[in-house]
Design a protein around this motif. Structure first.
Motif, PDB file in Angstrom:
ATOM      1  N   ASN A 109      -4.519  -4.572  -4.372  1.00 21.38           N
ATOM      2  CA  ASN A 109      -4.462  -3.782  -5.608  1.00 21.38           C
ATOM      3  C   ASN A 109      -3.491  -2.611  -5.523  1.00 21.38           C
ATOM      4  N   ALA A 110      -2.521  -2.691  -4.656  1.00 20.35           N
ATOM      5  CA  ALA A 110      -1.536  -1.617  -4.517  1.00 20.35           C
ATOM      6  C   ALA A 110      -0.609  -1.606  -5.726  1.00 20.35           C
ATOM      7  N   GLY A 157       1.006  11.380   1.909  1.00 22.38           N
ATOM      8  CA  GLY A 157      -0.397  11.306   1.513  1.00 22.38           C
ATOM      9  C   GLY A 157      -0.797   9.964   0.925  1.00 22.38           C
ATOM     10  N   LEU A 158      -0.016   8.938   1.194  1.00 21.75           N
ATOM     11  CA  LEU A 158      -0.299   7.601   0.663  1.00 21.75           C
ATOM     12  C   LEU A 158      -0.828   6.693   1.770  1.00 21.75           C
ATOM     13  N   GLY A 159      -1.501   5.652   1.347  1.00 14.60           N
ATOM     14  CA  GLY A 159      -1.933   4.627   2.279  1.00 14.60           C
ATOM     15  C   GLY A 159      -0.966   3.460   2.207  1.00 14.60           C
ATOM     16  N   ALA A 182       2.537  -2.884   1.235  1.00 12.04           N
ATOM     17  CA  ALA A 182       1.811  -2.415   0.058  1.00 12.04           C
ATOM     18  C   ALA A 182       1.553  -0.917   0.227  1.00 12.04           C
ATOM     19  N   VAL A 183       1.823  -0.137  -0.830  1.00 15.22           N
ATOM     20  CA  VAL A 183       1.689   1.318  -0.762  1.00 15.22           C
ATOM     21  C   VAL A 183       0.927   1.804  -1.990  1.00 15.22           C
ATOM     22  N   GLY A 184       0.037   2.755  -1.764  1.00 16.16           N
ATOM     23  CA  GLY A 184      -0.703   3.345  -2.873  1.00 16.16           C
ATOM     24  C   GLY A 184      -1.639   4.426  -2.367  1.00 16.16           C
ATOM     25  N   LYS A 216     -13.563   3.944  -0.050  1.00 18.54           N
ATOM     26  CA  LYS A 216     -14.284   2.733   0.339  1.00 18.54           C
ATOM     27  C   LYS A 216     -13.438   1.822   1.222  1.00 18.54           C
ATOM     28  N   SER A 217     -12.118   2.017   1.183  1.00 18.04           N
ATOM     29  CA  SER A 217     -11.245   1.120   1.924  1.00 18.04           C
ATOM     30  C   SER A 217     -10.967   1.598   3.345  1.00 18.04           C
TER      31      SER A 217
END
Length: 104
Positions: free
Chosen positions: A4-5, A48-50, A79-81, A86-87
């Protein structure tokens, strides 16, 4: 599945333009693309992104979807977001360093 990124980078390389080691012909295209992917992950974290490094994909499907040709190969997807609490993954117990490194 891109987790869902909102953003997915395709990291490409062109084998015939990559450095070739003269002694055995090793080509650095996949190594170079992976170094780039790693630096992109570090920068995403700094912002500050995952991010999630994705290698489980069919390269031909990605190449067709993005209309990639001219000798480029899809090496990695990133994938970046924004991370969802929860992840968060609980890290597994790390292997002892001595089981991974051999002093010679």
């Amino acid at each position: 599945n891109f987790y869902n990124a909102p953003l997915v980078f395709a990291v490409l390389a062109k084998k015939d333009e990559a450095w070739h080691r003269p002694f055995d012909g090793m080509v650095s295209d996949q190594i170079d693309a992976s170094i780039v992917t790693d630096h992109m992950m570090l920068e995403a974290t700094e912002l500050g992104l995952g991010s999630v490094w994705i290698c489980y994909f069919n390269p031909e499907i990605i190449k067709n979807a993005l209309d990639i040709d001219n000798g480029y190969e899809v090496i990695n997807l990133l994938a970046v977001g924004f991370e969802d609490e929860k992840s968060k993954v609980v890290p597994k117990k790390r292997k002892e360093l001595c089981s991974l490194v051999k002093q010679i």
